[in-house]
Design a protein around this motif. Structure first.
Motif, PDB file in Angstrom:
ATOM      1  N   ALA A 164       0.835  -1.183  -0.322  1.00 18.78           N
ATOM      2  CA  ALA A 164      -0.191  -0.067   0.065  1.00 18.78           C
ATOM      3  C   ALA A 164       0.982   1.092  -0.267  1.00 18.78           C
ATOM      4  N   PRO A 165       0.703   2.783  -0.100  1.00 21.59           N
ATOM      5  CA  PRO A 165       1.009   3.449  -0.668  1.00 21.59           C
ATOM      6  C   PRO A 165       1.691   4.305   1.026  1.00 21.59           C
ATOM      7  N   ILE A 166       2.846   4.632   0.879  1.00 24.58           N
ATOM      8  CA  ILE A 166       3.602   4.290   2.403  1.00 24.58           C
ATOM      9  C   ILE A 166       4.762   5.501   2.098  1.00 24.58           C
ATOM     10  N   GLY A 167       5.124   6.297   2.651  1.00 21.62           N
ATOM     11  CA  GLY A 167       5.764   7.585   2.716  1.00 21.62           C
ATOM     12  C   GLY A 167       6.711   8.244   4.255  1.00 21.62           C
ATOM     13  N   LEU A 168       7.179   9.537   4.238  1.00 22.47           N
ATOM     14  CA  LEU A 168       7.907   9.309   5.386  1.00 22.47           C
ATOM     15  C   LEU A 168       7.082  10.550   5.654  1.00 22.47           C
TER      16      LEU A 168
ATOM     17  N   VAL B 281       4.181   5.133   7.135  1.00 19.79           N
ATOM     18  CA  VAL B 281       5.011   7.202   6.826  1.00 19.79           C
ATOM     19  C   VAL B 281       5.756   6.504   7.988  1.00 19.79           C
ATOM     20  N   LEU B 282       6.896   6.169   7.700  1.00 22.05           N
ATOM     21  CA  LEU B 282       7.736   5.915   8.138  1.00 22.05           C
ATOM     22  C   LEU B 282       8.847   7.492   9.122  1.00 22.05           C
ATOM     23  N   SER B 283       8.634   7.268  10.655  1.00 19.79           N
ATOM     24  CA  SER B 283       9.042   8.359  11.300  1.00 19.79           C
ATOM     25  C   SER B 283      10.289   7.869  12.027  1.00 19.79           C
ATOM     26  N   GLY B 284      11.349   9.373  12.494  1.00 23.31           N
ATOM     27  CA  GLY B 284      12.434   9.145  13.396  1.00 23.31           C
ATOM     28  C   GLY B 284      12.398   8.932  14.747  1.00 23.31           C
ATOM     29  N   LEU B 285      11.390   8.718  15.578  1.00 24.31           N
ATOM     30  CA  LEU B 285      11.714   8.412  16.419  1.00 24.31           C
ATOM     31  C   LEU B 285      12.221   7.191  16.734  1.00 24.31           C
ATOM     32  N   GLY B 286      13.063   7.363  17.873  1.00 23.52           N
ATOM     33  CA  GLY B 286      14.020   6.010  18.632  1.00 23.52           C
ATOM     34  C   GLY B 286      15.969   6.657  18.480  1.00 23.52           C
TER      35      GLY B 286
END
Length: 591
Positions: free
Chosen positions: A255-259, A357-362
């Motif tokens: 499925a559609p994915i982003g950042l 979505v990708l996140s910079g958490l961590g």
């Protein structure tokens, strides 16, 4: 990504109706399909709502049944293709392309030891008919939530606290949640707003015999520091390779994915890495404000120009914020000072047509990105102060000084609270009309849950930030705010291999002061623009204070709030503390 729920109750009246009620209370997190399994003999029911990302066909529908095994699963197993290949060598055959079926086959092959092989985020329930056992499991980092309650006769579990309102049992309010929330600004595990409803610990599986409800705990992952990587060149090279592989894994989707692109080091790095494999199909999004002090647009543009990402910026104004505030509060499954920012970025990601979505958490927690990593040296001086003087700090007019009094308390949360605490025990007791001792006793009870002994300096702060702030605030906020919009947030910095890599790195390398988050910047120094890592750290925050001053939501409704409101107006009380007290009074324990 999905939502799951379950009931085992010998008083099996309306079992199907009750499980459907629990399941559908979380329908926002699983809009694509729904399913139920009701056992023909046992009073056991499992419910599932699906957000389809891998194998979008009906073959991926849940509950998924494979002979005597039945599973409901929330999450993603990023290394499922490798595991699938291995399992085929053992003779297993597959009828779907889903990671859910890989979990079933892995359990069939290795039992509960299978969870050690998973690299992903997950919360699941698996019914093993042959052994008459129900298995509950939660991923290595606690990215996905799973709450449960048992009294020895009945068992209930769900992905969200709100589901327990439909379980067919009346759950009492937890008398300790308000004190914890005023102290931390979130609810630290194992505390929830409901009495006897607790989160399953991360990296843990519960093996539950039915119908006896005898429970055995199986710990399959524990994050420990070893510092084996002492050569900087080797550590930096491995850091780059490990993170690149993690990002590639996290981009797997049908499925559609982003950042999310904020303009900071973490999201910029993820975008740069993703651009290596998604040159023509790289979608990023960000939030911008007309208030210049909160906008990071110029840094976002640096990365957009460098990667050629298909980017969309969304403007959030005071009017939009006020319009959506009520819905954001409904999305809040457990009280939190933060999270509304994640509500908005998730809302716009959904509007952008993305499902993940990708996140910079961590990254800040693992590699020393927070001020606490520098403040720890000053805190050593505070620790030398006499106990009487430390206790006296609680009554200072400046709340920043009051926080330092936590150093005098002998519990594992004390140091963390000296950096991030909201109200001190004296203030909490006054707000709740209880005693200072009761507040301190509640804190002491948490110590057994957070065994931080033996760690020093940077690794100690990393452990505290990871297990308190990230675990109990950032990950929870990310989960329920994103899932409210039918969106999945993925966190490559919490990939199992990245976390193990960070734990293996010598602190002398990992926590070098310049540049910030040294291993990450050094590993990608030829790609990451200098302007990104040289800038002053800016959190992902909104202009809340200014926007809400005219909003009826923050108007005091009783004498205690009126007193706090006056202190806030006179700048004697920070916005965050006033907001915390308001949320405590307005939050409904069982949404």
């Amino acid at each position: 990504m999905c939502r799951i729920a379950g009931i085992f109750d010998p008083v099996a009246e309306n079992l199907q109706q009750r499980i459907e009620g629990m399941r559908d209370a979380m329908h926002r997190g699983g809009p694509d399909s729904a399913g139920v399994f009701v056992h023909p003999q046992l009073p056991l029911a499992l419910g599932h709502r699906r957000l389809s990302l891998i194998d979008l066909s009906e073959a991926g529908h849940q509950p998924m049944i494979d002979a005597e095994l039945t599973i409901i699963f929330n999450g993603e197993i990023y290394n499922y293709l490798e595991l699938r290949s291995t399992l085929k060598h053992y003779g297993h055959e597959f009828r779907t392309e889903s990671d859910t079926e890989v979990i079933l086959k892995a359990y069939r092959q290795w039992g509960v030891d299978a969870f050690e092989y998973f690299n992903g985020m997950f919360a699941l329930a698996l019914w093993d008919e042959r052994n008459q056992q129900l298995i509950l499991a939660r991923d290595h980092a606690g990215i996905k939530p799973l709450y449960y309650s048992t009294d020895g006769k009945r068992l209930y579990f769900a992905s969200e606290i709100r589901a327990f309102a439909h379980a067919g049992k009346v759950f009492e309010e937890n008398s300790k949640w308000r004190s914890a929330f005023l102290t931390f600004g979130h609810l630290p595990e194992p505390i929830t707003t409901l009495k006897d409803v607790v989160p399953l610990q991360k990296g843990t599986a519960l093996i539950i015999d039915l119908p006896s409800l005898h429970i055995k705990e199986h710990r399959f992952f524990e994050w420990t520091f070893n510092g084996k990587l002492k050569q900087e060149d080797e550590a930096i090279a491995l850091m780059r390779e490990t993170l690149e592989q993690a990002v590639e894994r996290h981009l797997v989707s049908d499925a559609p994915i982003g950042l999310f692109l904020s303009g900071g080091i973490d999201s910029s790095l993820l975008t740069l890495i993703a651009s290596h494999t998604r040159k023509d199909n790289l979608h990023t999004l960000s939030i911008v404000f007309t208030e210049e002090a909160f906008s990071e647009e110029k840094y976002q543009k640096l990365i957009i120009e460098k990667t050629g990402a298909k980017h969309q910026s969304f403007l959030v104004t005071k009017a939009i914020f006020n319009q959506q505030l009520d819905d954001a509060m409904q999305a809040m499954d457990q009280p939190t000072l933060d999270g509304i920012n994640t509500y908005f970025i998730s809302m716009y990601a959904k509007a952008y047509g993305l499902k993940a979505v990708l996140s910079g958490l961590g990254a800040d927690e693992l590699f020393g990105g927070y001020p606490s990593f520098q403040q720890q040296k000053k805190m050593k001086l505070v620790e030398k102060m006499p106990e009487s003087l430390l206790r006296g700090l609680q009554r200072m007019p400046d709340h920043r000084l009051r926080k330092l009094s936590y150093v005098g308390l002998q519990n594992s949360a004390a140091e963390y609270l000296s950096y991030r605490g909201i109200f001190t025990p004296v203030s909490v007791a006054a707000l709740l009309e209880t005693t200072e001792k009761e507040v301190e006793d509640d804190l002491q009870e948490l110590s057994a849950y957070y065994p931080v002994q033996g760690l020093k300096n940077g690794n100690r702060i990393s452990w505290l930030e990871t297990n308190f702030y990230m675990q109990n605030q950032l990950l929870k906020d990310s989960d329920f705010m994103s899932m409210w919009h039918g969106l999945e947030i993925r966190v490559p910095f919490l990939d199992k291999e990245v976390m193990l890599m960070a734990a293996a790195m010598d602190p002398a390398i990992k926590f070098k002061k310049v540049p910030p988050k040294y291993p990450l910047v050094k590993a990608f120094e030829n790609e990451l623009p200098e302007a990104i890592w040289k800038r002053k750290k800016q959190g992902f925050t909104f202009p809340f204070e200014g926007w809400l001053k005219e909003n009826e939501y923050i108007r005091p409704s009783n004498n205690a709030e009126q007193k706090l409101y006056q202190q806030f107006q006179q700048k004697k009380l920070s916005w965050g503390r006033y907001w915390c007290a308001l949320l405590m009074n307005r939050f409904t324990p069982l949404p």
